[in-house]
Design a protein around this motif. Structure first.
Motif, PDB file in Angstrom:
ATOM      1  N   ARG A   1       0.833  -1.216   0.000  1.00  0.00           N
ATOM      2  CA  ARG A   1       0.000   0.000   0.000  1.00  0.00           C
ATOM      3  C   ARG A   1       0.857   1.252   0.000  1.00  0.00           C
ATOM      4  O   ARG A   1       0.557   2.237  -0.684  1.00  0.00           O
ATOM      5  CB  ARG A   1      -0.949   0.002   1.205  1.00  0.00           C
ATOM      6  CG  ARG A   1      -2.089  -0.979   1.077  1.00  0.00           C
ATOM      7  CD  ARG A   1      -3.200  -0.761   2.091  1.00  0.00           C
ATOM      8  NE  ARG A   1      -2.771  -0.450   3.425  1.00  0.00           N
ATOM      9  CZ  ARG A   1      -2.633  -1.314   4.427  1.00  0.00           C
ATOM     10  NH1 ARG A   1      -2.895  -2.588   4.221  1.00  0.00           N
ATOM     11  NH2 ARG A   1      -2.255  -0.927   5.626  1.00  0.00           N
ATOM     12  N   LEU A   2       1.952   1.215   0.755  1.00  0.00           N
ATOM     13  CA  LEU A   2       2.855   2.365   0.808  1.00  0.00           C
ATOM     14  C   LEU A   2       3.499   2.612  -0.555  1.00  0.00           C
ATOM     15  O   LEU A   2       3.565   3.745  -1.021  1.00  0.00           O
ATOM     16  CB  LEU A   2       3.939   2.134   1.871  1.00  0.00           C
ATOM     17  CG  LEU A   2       4.967   3.238   2.051  1.00  0.00           C
ATOM     18  CD1 LEU A   2       4.297   4.507   2.568  1.00  0.00           C
ATOM     19  CD2 LEU A   2       6.065   2.798   2.985  1.00  0.00           C
ATOM     20  N   THR A   3       3.926   1.556  -1.201  1.00  0.00           N
ATOM     21  CA  THR A   3       4.548   1.674  -2.530  1.00  0.00           C
ATOM     22  C   THR A   3       3.544   2.244  -3.538  1.00  0.00           C
ATOM     23  O   THR A   3       3.887   3.114  -4.344  1.00  0.00           O
ATOM     24  CB  THR A   3       5.062   0.305  -3.001  1.00  0.00           C
ATOM     25  OG1 THR A   3       5.955  -0.210  -2.024  1.00  0.00           O
ATOM     26  CG2 THR A   3       5.778   0.393  -4.330  1.00  0.00           C
ATOM     27  N   GLU A   4       2.326   1.744  -3.484  1.00  0.00           N
ATOM     28  CA  GLU A   4       1.286   2.252  -4.381  1.00  0.00           C
ATOM     29  C   GLU A   4       0.983   3.719  -4.094  1.00  0.00           C
ATOM     30  O   GLU A   4       0.795   4.517  -5.013  1.00  0.00           O
ATOM     31  CB  GLU A   4       0.019   1.406  -4.254  1.00  0.00           C
ATOM     32  CG  GLU A   4       0.167   0.016  -4.840  1.00  0.00           C
ATOM     33  CD  GLU A   4      -0.985  -0.913  -4.474  1.00  0.00           C
ATOM     34  OE1 GLU A   4      -1.865  -0.514  -3.672  1.00  0.00           O
ATOM     35  OE2 GLU A   4      -0.990  -2.037  -4.993  1.00  0.00           O
ATOM     36  N   ALA A   5       0.919   4.091  -2.812  1.00  0.00           N
ATOM     37  CA  ALA A   5       0.643   5.482  -2.442  1.00  0.00           C
ATOM     38  C   ALA A   5       1.776   6.398  -2.895  1.00  0.00           C
ATOM     39  O   ALA A   5       1.528   7.519  -3.363  1.00  0.00           O
ATOM     40  CB  ALA A   5       0.431   5.592  -0.930  1.00  0.00           C
ATOM     41  N   LEU A   6       3.014   5.926  -2.774  1.00  0.00           N
ATOM     42  CA  LEU A   6       4.150   6.728  -3.251  1.00  0.00           C
ATOM     43  C   LEU A   6       4.073   6.926  -4.767  1.00  0.00           C
ATOM     44  O   LEU A   6       4.375   8.013  -5.276  1.00  0.00           O
ATOM     45  CB  LEU A   6       5.478   6.051  -2.892  1.00  0.00           C
ATOM     46  CG  LEU A   6       5.979   6.234  -1.468  1.00  0.00           C
ATOM     47  CD1 LEU A   6       7.176   5.333  -1.203  1.00  0.00           C
ATOM     48  CD2 LEU A   6       6.334   7.688  -1.196  1.00  0.00           C
ATOM     49  N   ALA A   7       3.641   5.908  -5.477  1.00  0.00           N
ATOM     50  CA  ALA A   7       3.539   6.000  -6.939  1.00  0.00           C
ATOM     51  C   ALA A   7       2.469   6.997  -7.365  1.00  0.00           C
ATOM     52  O   ALA A   7       2.550   7.572  -8.453  1.00  0.00           O
ATOM     53  CB  ALA A   7       3.260   4.626  -7.528  1.00  0.00           C
ATOM     54  N   ASP A   8       1.462   7.218  -6.498  1.00  0.00           N
ATOM     55  CA  ASP A   8       0.378   8.147  -6.817  1.00  0.00           C
ATOM     56  C   ASP A   8       0.762   9.608  -6.601  1.00  0.00           C
ATOM     57  O   ASP A   8       0.027  10.505  -7.027  1.00  0.00           O
ATOM     58  CB  ASP A   8      -0.857   7.836  -5.962  1.00  0.00           C
ATOM     59  CG  ASP A   8      -1.528   6.546  -6.409  1.00  0.00           C
ATOM     60  OD1 ASP A   8      -1.224   6.073  -7.512  1.00  0.00           O
ATOM     61  OD2 ASP A   8      -2.347   6.001  -5.630  1.00  0.00           O
ATOM     62  N   LEU A   9       1.879   9.847  -5.928  1.00  0.00           N
ATOM     63  CA  LEU A   9       2.300  11.237  -5.680  1.00  0.00           C
ATOM     64  C   LEU A   9       2.714  11.910  -6.990  1.00  0.00           C
ATOM     65  O   LEU A   9       3.233  11.238  -7.886  1.00  0.00           O
ATOM     66  CB  LEU A   9       3.488  11.265  -4.710  1.00  0.00           C
ATOM     67  CG  LEU A   9       3.220  10.963  -3.241  1.00  0.00           C
ATOM     68  CD1 LEU A   9       4.539  10.814  -2.491  1.00  0.00           C
ATOM     69  CD2 LEU A   9       2.374  12.047  -2.608  1.00  0.00           C
ATOM     70  N   PRO A  10       2.529  13.234  -7.087  1.00  0.00           N
ATOM     71  CA  PRO A  10       3.072  13.950  -8.250  1.00  0.00           C
ATOM     72  C   PRO A  10       4.584  13.732  -8.312  1.00  0.00           C
ATOM     73  O   PRO A  10       5.245  13.576  -7.285  1.00  0.00           O
ATOM     74  CB  PRO A  10       2.728  15.413  -7.963  1.00  0.00           C
ATOM     75  CG  PRO A  10       1.607  15.363  -6.980  1.00  0.00           C
ATOM     76  CD  PRO A  10       1.797  14.117  -6.183  1.00  0.00           C
ATOM     77  N   LEU A  11       5.119  13.718  -9.512  1.00  0.00           N
ATOM     78  CA  LEU A  11       6.534  13.397  -9.723  1.00  0.00           C
ATOM     79  C   LEU A  11       7.464  14.244  -8.875  1.00  0.00           C
ATOM     80  O   LEU A  11       8.373  13.729  -8.222  1.00  0.00           O
ATOM     81  CB  LEU A  11       6.886  13.539 -11.210  1.00  0.00           C
ATOM     82  CG  LEU A  11       8.321  13.173 -11.578  1.00  0.00           C
ATOM     83  CD1 LEU A  11       8.618  11.728 -11.220  1.00  0.00           C
ATOM     84  CD2 LEU A  11       8.562  13.415 -13.057  1.00  0.00           C
ATOM     85  N   LYS A  12       7.263  15.553  -8.837  1.00  0.00           N
ATOM     86  CA  LYS A  12       8.150  16.458  -8.084  1.00  0.00           C
ATOM     87  C   LYS A  12       8.076  16.143  -6.584  1.00  0.00           C
ATOM     88  O   LYS A  12       9.100  16.055  -5.909  1.00  0.00           O
ATOM     89  CB  LYS A  12       7.739  17.918  -8.354  1.00  0.00           C
ATOM     90  CG  LYS A  12       8.638  18.942  -7.731  1.00  0.00           C
ATOM     91  CD  LYS A  12       9.836  19.145  -8.605  1.00  0.00           C
ATOM     92  CE  LYS A  12      10.501  20.457  -8.268  1.00  0.00           C
ATOM     93  NZ  LYS A  12      11.505  20.800  -9.225  1.00  0.00           N
ATOM     94  N   THR A  13       6.863  15.943  -6.054  1.00  0.00           N
ATOM     95  CA  THR A  13       6.681  15.639  -4.623  1.00  0.00           C
ATOM     96  C   THR A  13       7.342  14.300  -4.291  1.00  0.00           C
ATOM     97  O   THR A  13       8.024  14.166  -3.275  1.00  0.00           O
ATOM     98  CB  THR A  13       5.179  15.609  -4.272  1.00  0.00           C
ATOM     99  OG1 THR A  13       4.607  16.865  -4.624  1.00  0.00           O
ATOM    100  CG2 THR A  13       4.956  15.326  -2.804  1.00  0.00           C
ATOM    101  N   ARG A  14       7.139  13.320  -5.171  1.00  0.00           N
ATOM    102  CA  ARG A  14       7.737  11.995  -4.952  1.00  0.00           C
ATOM    103  C   ARG A  14       9.262  12.092  -4.933  1.00  0.00           C
ATOM    104  O   ARG A  14       9.925  11.500  -4.095  1.00  0.00           O
ATOM    105  CB  ARG A  14       7.291  11.042  -6.064  1.00  0.00           C
ATOM    106  CG  ARG A  14       7.743   9.622  -5.827  1.00  0.00           C
ATOM    107  CD  ARG A  14       7.252   8.637  -6.876  1.00  0.00           C
ATOM    108  NE  ARG A  14       6.222   9.148  -7.748  1.00  0.00           N
ATOM    109  CZ  ARG A  14       6.163   8.904  -9.053  1.00  0.00           C
ATOM    110  NH1 ARG A  14       7.075   8.153  -9.644  1.00  0.00           N
ATOM    111  NH2 ARG A  14       5.188   9.396  -9.789  1.00  0.00           N
TER     112      ARG A  14
END
Length: 176
Positions: free
Chosen positions: A119-132
């Motif tokens: 779930r954490l990996t998926e949530a990180l992938a959903d972040l905008p590129l710059k924020t990630r």
């Protein structure tokens, strides 16, 4: 030309066969465990079978020497195993009140951790590129806010806002 001696004509084999029950008691008194006695009896028989061409003046004494050596080998092996197990236990366990407690999580905790990581990996992938990217450099790249800002060419304040946005998003998706 002489024929090879048959097992029944070799003095050590004859001594073994004559003293078989004595040897069983010899092992039993020293080990106290029936399974070990049977293993030792088998090992002794195999050793007796391998002794060929030697003149043995006192086969009975030689037989007891072989048996004693087998017991010593077994004792050394047990001590090595105990030392190995104790070393592993020191590294892999915690002791609480005289009881060993495994440091490894149980199966349910391991499955829960894997699901949470997914779930954490998926949530990180959903972040905008710059924020990630900001979050990744700061948390996983172990850069300070100032170092992250310098590397990305943005202000420190912008880094703080991206980190804050990422943390809020992750908490909402994964929880604490």
């Amino acid at each position: 030309m002489n024929a090879p001696p048959t097992p029944s004509t070799r003095p050590l084999v004859l001594a073994y066969l004559a003293r078989r029950e004595d040897m069983r008691r010899f092992f039993s008194v020293r080990t106290g465990r029936r399974g070990e006695v049977e293993d030792l009896m088998q090992d002794l028989y195999l050793k007796v079978q391998r002794v060929e061409g030697e003149v043995i003046e006192n086969p009975s004494a030689y037989l007891y020497r072989l048996a004693s050596n087998l017991l010593l080998d077994q004792l050394r092996s047990q001590r090595r195993a105990e030392a190995r197990d104790a070393a592993w236990r020191r590294v892999s366990h915690t002791s609480l009140g005289g009881s060993d407690i495994a440091d490894t999580p149980d199966a349910e905790a391991a499955v829960c951790a894997r699901l949470r990581l997914k779930r954490l990996t998926e949530a990180l992938a959903d972040l905008p590129l710059k924020t990630r990217r900001v979050f990744w450099l700061h948390k996983f790249g172990e850069l300070t806010h100032a170092q992250t800002a310098e590397q990305l060419g943005i202000s420190r304040s912008a880094v703080e806002k991206h980190i804050s946005r990422a943390l809020k998003h992750l908490i909402a998706r994964v929880g604490r």
